[in-house]
Motif scaffolding. Structure first.
Motif, short mmCIF file in Angstrom:
data_model
loop_
_atom_site.label_atom_id
_atom_site.label_comp_id
_atom_site.label_asym_id
_atom_site.label_seq_id
_atom_site.Cartn_x
_atom_site.Cartn_y
_atom_site.Cartn_z
N LEU A 108 0.82 -1.20 0.00
CA LEU A 108 0.00 0.00 0.00
C LEU A 108 0.86 1.26 0.00
O LEU A 108 0.37 2.33 -0.37
N TRP A 109 2.12 1.12 0.42
CA TRP A 109 2.96 2.33 0.44
C TRP A 109 4.36 2.11 -0.15
O TRP A 109 5.00 3.08 -0.53
N LEU A 110 4.81 0.87 -0.27
CA LEU A 110 6.11 0.62 -0.87
C LEU A 110 5.95 0.27 -2.34
O LEU A 110 5.20 -0.65 -2.68
N GLU B 124 0.07 0.21 -10.05
CA GLU B 124 -0.33 1.37 -9.24
C GLU B 124 -1.19 0.91 -8.05
O GLU B 124 -2.01 0.00 -8.16
N VAL B 125 -1.00 1.57 -6.91
CA VAL B 125 -1.77 1.22 -5.71
C VAL B 125 -3.25 1.50 -5.91
O VAL B 125 -4.11 0.66 -5.61
N ALA C 22 12.29 8.45 0.79
CA ALA C 22 11.76 8.19 2.13
C ALA C 22 10.57 9.07 2.47
O ALA C 22 9.60 8.62 3.10
N ILE C 23 10.60 10.34 2.06
CA ILE C 23 9.50 11.25 2.40
C ILE C 23 8.21 10.82 1.72
O ILE C 23 7.15 10.76 2.35
N TRP D 97 2.62 5.73 3.62
CA TRP D 97 2.35 4.92 4.80
C TRP D 97 1.35 5.60 5.73
O TRP D 97 0.42 4.97 6.24
N PHE D 98 1.52 6.90 5.91
CA PHE D 98 0.63 7.63 6.81
C PHE D 98 -0.81 7.61 6.32
O PHE D 98 -1.73 7.33 7.09
N PHE D 99 -1.01 7.85 5.01
CA PHE D 99 -2.37 7.87 4.49
C PHE D 99 -2.96 6.46 4.39
O PHE D 99 -4.17 6.29 4.46
#
Length: 499
Positions: free
Chosen positions: A250-252, A277-278, A314-315, A321-323
């Motif tokens: 979901l984020w990587l 794409e996610v 990383a940002i 990851w946060f969302f």
């Protein structure tokens, strides 16, 4: 669904948990089928070669029987999945699935008898990865074509992987194993009875991890994983064995294929990363649109995906990851067929050399009206360059310019007002000049090969020669599998369904 119920019905449970009350053996007759030879023992089923005792029309096909391995009290998902497959297979037809023959009920002996697809699955090719790029592209195109056919039959497969893909002698891709699938017109037993993501770890889409099971673009994600592996020899997201591991996709993002294989062309990386794409809405809208890009590399619109040579920083990863922490989409109400209906392929057949200005303008306006009502539509503009059946063709004009290029330029000039007026990006607009002696046959074959949903074309005014020889438009109407709109120069457009 309680697997112990089936244990009581079918017999007692052996040491390994598998039903042993009435073991099957070669020579045994189950209903009207004789077991000839055990071909395969899998984690969830036995596969037997069988013959039909009372010969019928279908008995001429080579047949296999799939029998579930039922483990008392241990694996209810196996039972439910087999029940799902028994419901789904009779609903499917066509060259991209094995022909369904018969099934047996759980109250006696559960089984499915189907056509035997000769040959191996794609699974052995994983050991040979990375494959030649031409083979990767060919595999992707054929599998995408098969997927689109199943999606049009209201099915989302949800377990696309090399072991579930086979090929007929003519190269047609065949998809098998529908135990995890979802059909618009059938209850989703897996969703109703289990609270875990269903699928095969390396190939599961992000939305499957989030319990969404009705989006056909999930199958495009799995195909993207497969194409990535065949191209690079690596899995884009490893081989996770836990829900926590699955959620990392979901984020990587995956390492760009060109970073692992230098000869991977930018357009192929664009295609693969678009599949991965996610967000489903950022992938291809349909498998047919994916197949069209794989068959026409020069038409692929390149974005930043094609240029990437490393993973996101990383940002950006932290933001994803946060969302993703709170991103748990509810079950969609749309059916698989609804998504396809919003993503048609419109084929505009344009006779740029011979049509009158009035006809070209009417055709352009008709195409514009159709596309404007379909936000996810792909417009393929096609022109046919007539070639001689016998003898040599002139490939350049009097000024030495290529006739093919000249016709392509004319086609793009015709479409320019549409693309500007609707702000179509290059990914939704492609151009194709076909060289053929039979224009109608070339249009029909292109539409069929690329699974077009709608053909729009012009018809010139009546003439004695046209009545005698027949028209290109009437032949396309008669032979096409999809809707055909014929635009006439003198009068309003008319809709002519295929014969």
């Amino acid at each position: 669904m309680d697997s112990r119920l089936y244990s009581q019905t079918l017999g007692y449970t052996g040491k390994d948990g598998e039903q042993t009350g009435s073991p099957l053996h070669a020579g045994q007759v189950v209903d009207r089928f004789r077991l000839e030879e055990k071909l395969h023992v899998g984690g969830m089923a036995h596969i037997w070669r069988v013959s039909e005792v009372n010969h019928s029309g279908d008995s001429r096909l080579p047949l296999i029987m799939k029998v579930p391995r039922i483990k008392g009290g241990e694996d209810p998902a196996t039972i439910v999945g087999f029940e799902v497959e028994m419901m789904i297979m009779p609903m499917l037809s066509g060259a991209h699935v094995p022909k369904f023959i018969a099934k047996g009920d759980f109250t006696r002996q559960p089984f499915i008898v189907m056509e035997c697809i000769e040959g191996l699955s794609l699974k052995p090719r994983l050991d040979d990865a990375p494959l030649a790029l031409d083979e990767v592209i060919e595999i992707g195109s054929r599998v995408a074509t098969a997927l689109h056919d199943l999606h049009r039959q209201h099915l989302v497969h949800l377990d696309i992987k090399p072991s579930n893909i086979m090929f007929r002698p003519d190269g047609t891709a065949v998809l098998v194993d529908f135990g995890l699938s979802r059909h618009d017109h059938l209850p989703d037993l897996l969703d109703e009875e289990f609270m875990l993501p269903m699928g095969t770890g390396p190939y599961m889409s992000p939305e499957q991890v989030q319990f969404v099971r009705n989006d056909p673009r999930s199958d495009l994600f799995a195909l993207g994983v497969m194409l990535y592996h065949f191209t690079t020899g690596e899995r884009p997201f490893g081989q996770p064995d836990s829900v926590r591991g699955l959620r990392r996709r979901l984020w990587l993002d995956a390492m760009p294929p060109r970073a692992l294989r230098a000869d991977c062309p930018p357009w192929l990386q664009e295609v693969i990363l678009k599949c991965l794409e996610v967000k489903p809405e950022r992938r291809y809208h349909s498998a047919a649109q994916l197949a069209l890009d794989l068959q026409n590399p020069s038409q692929v619109a390149l974005t930043r995906r094609a240029e990437r040579l490393q993973k996101s920083g990383a940002i950006k990863t932290f933001k994803r990851w946060f969302f993703a922490l709170g991103d748990e989409p509810g079950q969609q109400r749309d059916k698989a067929s609804d998504q396809l209906a919003r993503s048609p392929i419109i084929l505009a057949a344009v006779d740029v050399d011979n049509a009158t200005g009035e006809l070209l303008e009417r055709l352009r306006e008709t195409v514009r009206r159709i596309v404007v009502t379909e936000p996810g539509a792909r417009l393929a503009c096609v022109s046919v360059m007539k070639t001689a059946r016998i003898g040599m063709d002139e490939l350049v004009d009097e000024q030495g310019q290529s006739l093919h290029v000249k016709q392509l330029v004319g086609l793009k000039h015709w479409a320019r007002p549409i693309s500007k007026g609707l702000n179509l990006d290059e990914g939704r607009l492609t151009f194709h000049v076909l060289e053929a002696s039979d224009a109608a046959a070339a249009i029909v074959e292109f539409a069929r090969r690329n699974q077009a949903d709608h053909i729009v074309m012009g018809a010139r005014g009546a003439s004695g020669l046209r009545r005698f020889l027949g028209s290109v438009s009437s032949q396309v109407v008669a032979e096409s599998d999809c809707t055909v709109t014929v635009v006439r120069a003198a009068g309003a457009p008319t809709l002519e369904p295929p014969a």
